[in-house]
Design a protein around this motif. Structure first.
Motif, mmCIF file in Angstrom:
data_model
loop_
_atom_site.group_PDB
_atom_site.id
_atom_site.type_symbol
_atom_site.label_atom_id
_atom_site.label_comp_id
_atom_site.label_asym_id
_atom_site.label_seq_id
_atom_site.Cartn_x
_atom_site.Cartn_y
_atom_site.Cartn_z
ATOM 1 N N THR A 8 -7.430 51.611 42.476
ATOM 2 C CA THR A 8 -7.064 52.963 42.898
ATOM 3 C C THR A 8 -6.621 52.937 44.347
ATOM 4 O O THR A 8 -5.582 53.486 44.713
ATOM 5 N N LEU A 9 -7.414 52.270 45.158
ATOM 6 C CA LEU A 9 -7.128 52.193 46.592
ATOM 7 C C LEU A 9 -5.792 51.489 46.828
ATOM 8 O O LEU A 9 -4.978 51.919 47.643
ATOM 9 N N LYS A 10 -5.587 50.411 46.068
ATOM 10 C CA LYS A 10 -4.365 49.630 46.248
ATOM 11 C C LYS A 10 -3.133 50.465 45.887
ATOM 12 O O LYS A 10 -2.122 50.473 46.609
ATOM 13 N N ALA A 11 -3.227 51.177 44.756
ATOM 14 C CA ALA A 11 -2.097 52.020 44.346
ATOM 15 C C ALA A 11 -1.826 53.085 45.406
ATOM 16 O O ALA A 11 -0.683 53.386 45.730
ATOM 17 N N PHE A 12 -2.918 53.619 45.950
ATOM 18 C CA PHE A 12 -2.799 54.645 46.991
ATOM 19 C C PHE A 12 -2.079 54.087 48.218
ATOM 20 O O PHE A 12 -1.134 54.674 48.729
ATOM 21 N N VAL A 13 -2.529 52.918 48.657
ATOM 22 C CA VAL A 13 -1.942 52.308 49.859
ATOM 23 C C VAL A 13 -0.476 51.941 49.623
ATOM 24 O O VAL A 13 0.371 52.133 50.484
ATOM 25 N N ASN A 14 -0.188 51.449 48.379
ATOM 26 C CA ASN A 14 1.202 51.139 48.045
ATOM 27 C C ASN A 14 2.094 52.350 48.217
ATOM 28 O O ASN A 14 3.196 52.268 48.738
ATOM 29 N N GLN A 15 1.588 53.483 47.742
ATOM 30 C CA GLN A 15 2.376 54.711 47.819
ATOM 31 C C GLN A 15 2.605 55.149 49.261
ATOM 32 O O GLN A 15 3.593 55.801 49.561
ATOM 33 N N SER A 20 7.829 58.789 53.991
ATOM 34 C CA SER A 20 8.986 59.548 54.468
ATOM 35 C C SER A 20 9.524 60.486 53.392
ATOM 36 O O SER A 20 10.259 61.409 53.678
ATOM 37 N N GLU A 21 9.154 60.224 52.138
ATOM 38 C CA GLU A 21 9.655 61.075 51.065
ATOM 39 C C GLU A 21 8.881 62.369 50.936
ATOM 40 O O GLU A 21 9.240 63.233 50.151
ATOM 41 N N VAL A 22 7.806 62.485 51.718
ATOM 42 C CA VAL A 22 6.954 63.665 51.599
ATOM 43 C C VAL A 22 7.741 64.955 51.797
ATOM 44 O O VAL A 22 7.604 65.907 51.040
ATOM 45 N N TRP A 23 8.614 64.959 52.812
ATOM 46 C CA TRP A 23 9.375 66.182 53.090
ATOM 47 C C TRP A 23 10.296 66.534 51.942
ATOM 48 O O TRP A 23 10.428 67.708 51.578
ATOM 49 N N LEU A 24 10.915 65.489 51.374
ATOM 50 C CA LEU A 24 11.804 65.742 50.249
ATOM 51 C C LEU A 24 11.024 66.274 49.042
ATOM 52 O O LEU A 24 11.479 67.140 48.328
ATOM 53 N N ARG A 25 9.820 65.704 48.854
ATOM 54 C CA ARG A 25 8.999 66.170 47.742
ATOM 55 C C ARG A 25 8.596 67.621 47.921
ATOM 56 O O ARG A 25 8.590 68.411 46.985
ATOM 57 N N LEU A 26 8.248 67.957 49.168
ATOM 58 C CA LEU A 26 7.880 69.340 49.473
ATOM 59 C C LEU A 26 9.043 70.268 49.148
ATOM 60 O O LEU A 26 8.857 71.317 48.523
ATOM 61 N N GLY A 108 -4.901 56.302 41.495
ATOM 62 C CA GLY A 108 -4.540 56.069 42.889
ATOM 63 C C GLY A 108 -3.265 56.807 43.259
ATOM 64 O O GLY A 108 -3.160 57.406 44.323
ATOM 65 N N GLN A 109 -2.296 56.768 42.329
ATOM 66 C CA GLN A 109 -1.044 57.477 42.586
ATOM 67 C C GLN A 109 -1.268 58.987 42.614
ATOM 68 O O GLN A 109 -0.687 59.696 43.435
ATOM 69 N N ILE A 115 -2.989 64.376 48.047
ATOM 70 C CA ILE A 115 -3.110 64.545 49.496
ATOM 71 C C ILE A 115 -1.765 64.850 50.134
ATOM 72 O O ILE A 115 -1.649 65.737 50.969
ATOM 73 N N PHE A 116 -0.719 64.122 49.721
ATOM 74 C CA PHE A 116 0.548 64.234 50.440
ATOM 75 C C PHE A 116 1.552 65.208 49.819
ATOM 76 O O PHE A 116 2.530 65.557 50.451
#
Lengths: 262, 264
Positions: A8-15, A20-26, A108-109, A115-116
């Motif tokens: 879970t942690l690894k998938a989280f860190v990978n993401q 930088s895509e956070v703004w686009l996702r928002l 994790g994803q 969060i983001f």
């Protein structure tokens, strides 16, 4: 178990690499919510319909748009990738449970998305469109339970598709079919109470409603206590049923495994 | 010359696809189910509310079908090719394309020409014909010509926008999310434009001109008011497609000329 949490942690860190895509996702979520808000304003805006207000529909749309970001709907494409590249063979000989690995990797994803994407979108949507509070404390607790069920069911459905892909050799057709069924029966855009009676009756028997309609409807208090228990019970039955089927298919699938490439 | 090359590449592609015939048929069938799902939800919605911004169910079906049909037509020449560019640029395989003695854009789009859109085209085409029949329109032949031009223009708008997004790969490499954003914007045009505020209407008319794909043509054909485009400009609307596609192509070629490799 701690091994799986590391996934879970690894998938989280990978993401995290894609921050930088956070703004686009928002922005994307803002568009998705805006479209639904305008649609509901257009059809029930003035005066409202008998049973539902615009505020309720706005809350419903926000919850469903954000819930979708959390669902574990990348399981089948991940397995498909391993099947096509042949890396599934090395994943299967590791001394761990492959399905559990998939589940915790997916979580994790989802955690990253929560969060983001979900939290900032929620704040933005709350400021821009306004959101109703949960109907009551009991409904809020039940809503959290329904969210958990949505995560589990979305994983199980994606996992079943990926197991069937062992026979079909590609998950493409199955994933699209599953997507179509979710569109029709989840009620994530149109709540089931607006469905015509026969369609609503079918949707209320299927597991797809837990991926959209159920959590939002519970949050809004659209289900009284008796209905609430019935809904949760049916959800649990579906989870058990899908678990049994998945377990049975898993046993067959591993023996059938054809590695196509590598 | 290029046309000959295109047909040859498509024939190769067809052979490649038919190696997995069952998978191809199953996939097309699944996509039809998926889009039927979209239609069913809108139909259920319209059954409950009867009309949205004055548009009834067959009119909405017409609007949505033009959007889907033109998307499929335009995307078959652009989507897979442009979204696949990211991987090619990152791995460096794009470089091999630049040394071929053909226009890299034409080669890329014909080699990746996507037949899988037959599913989208068949379902949206069927519903489009159904909607026109259902609406019992007293159309003259000019209206049919207008619809045809609008379909071609709409396809070119989609292809032009997707090409422009693809061109950003040469600068940013990672563009996956721009495509998602495009699809989210495309959701707007599934519904009549007037339900949205002025900002969104302007955005979809001037910024990302997706409203020219289906809303303006459909509104003119069904005699609805369009606040941003005057009625005399009706026949100018189908010019949007060639214009946007041309710009998208120029932008792509500009990016390809500036391309330095991603170091892969």
């Amino acid at each position: 178990m701690s091994t799986y949490f590391m996934f879970t942690l690894k998938a989280f860190v990978n993401q995290l690499a894609f921050r930088s895509e956070v703004w686009l996702r928002l922005l994307g979520n803002y568009f998705a919510i805006l479209i639904q808000v305008e649609i509901w304003r257009a059809v029930i805006g003035n005066g409202g319909s008998a049973s539902t207000t615009v505020e309720q529909m706005i809350t419903y749309s926000i919850l469903n748009t954000l819930l979708f970001a959390l669902l574990l709907n990348r399981v089948s494409s991940k397995v498909d990738g391993s099947l096509k590249s042949g890396s599934i063979a090395s994943e299967l000989i590791k001394p761990l449970s492959y399905p559990l690995y998939l589940l915790f990797d997916g979580l994790g994803q989802s955690l990253y998305q929560f969060i983001f994407t979900v939290i900032p979108s929620l704040i933005l949507a709350w400021i821009l469109f306004g959101m109703l509070p949960p109907a009551s404390t009991i409904h809020f607790i039940a809503f959290l339970g329904a969210l958990l069920m949505a995560l589990i069911l979305s994983f199980l459905l994606g996992y079943l598709v990926s197991l069937l892909a062992f026979w079909f050799l590609s998950h493409f057709a199955l994933s699209w079919t599953l997507g179509g069924l979710i569109t029709i029966f989840s009620g994530s855009f149109l709540p089931l109470w607006f469905y015509s009676p026969s369609w609503a009756a079918v949707a209320k028997l299927l597991p797809f409603q837990y991926l959209g309609y159920v959590p939002a409807a519970i949050y809004l208090g659209n289900q009284n206590e008796a209905e609430l228990w019935r809904t949760i019970a049916l959800g649990l039955i579906w989870i058990i049923l899908l678990l049994v089927v998945a377990h049975w298919l898993w046993g067959k699938a591993v023996r059938r495994l054809i590695v196509q490439g590598g | 010359m290029t046309l000959l090359l295109f047909s040859k590449l498509v024939r190769l592609l067809l052979k490649e696809k038919m190696e997995y015939r069952a998978d191809f048929v199953l996939s097309a069938f699944a996509q039809i189910i998926s889009y039927a799902g979209d239609y069913i939800v809108i139909w259920l919605f319209m059954k409950q509310f009867n009309s949205i911004a004055g548009w009834n169910w067959p009119e909405i079906a017409l609007l949505y079908s033009i959007g889907l049909f033109t998307y499929a037509l335009g995307a078959s020449f652009s989507f897979v090719q442009m979204s696949g560019l990211e991987g090619q640029v990152r791995e460096g395989t794009f470089d091999t394309l630049l040394i071929k003695p053909v226009n890299p854009y034409l080669y890329l789009i014909s080699r990746g020409f996507n037949l899988a859109y037959v599913a989208h085209i068949s379902i949206s085409g069927t519903v489009l014909i159904w909607a026109i029949a259902q609406l019992n329109l007293q159309w003259s032949w000019t209206d049919y010509v207008y619809l045809l031009l609008a379909l071609i223009s709409g396809a070119m708008i989609h292809a032009g926008l997707l090409t422009a997004i693809g061109a950003t790969t040469f600068v940013w490499v990672r563009t996956g999310y721009l495509f998602s954003l495009f699809f989210q914007l495309k959701e707007f045009i599934s519904y009549p434009l007037p339900i949205f505020g002025t900002v969104v209407q302007l955005l979809l008319t001037v910024g990302v001109p997706l409203a020219f794909v289906n809303f303006y043509p459909a509104a003119f054909l069904l005699s609805y008011e369009t606040s941003l485009i005057p009625h005399w400009a009706k026949w100018l609307v189908p010019l949007a497609g060639p214009l946007i596609y041309g710009l998208g192509y120029r932008f792509w070629m500009y990016g390809a000329n500036k391309y330095q490799g991603a170091g892969g």
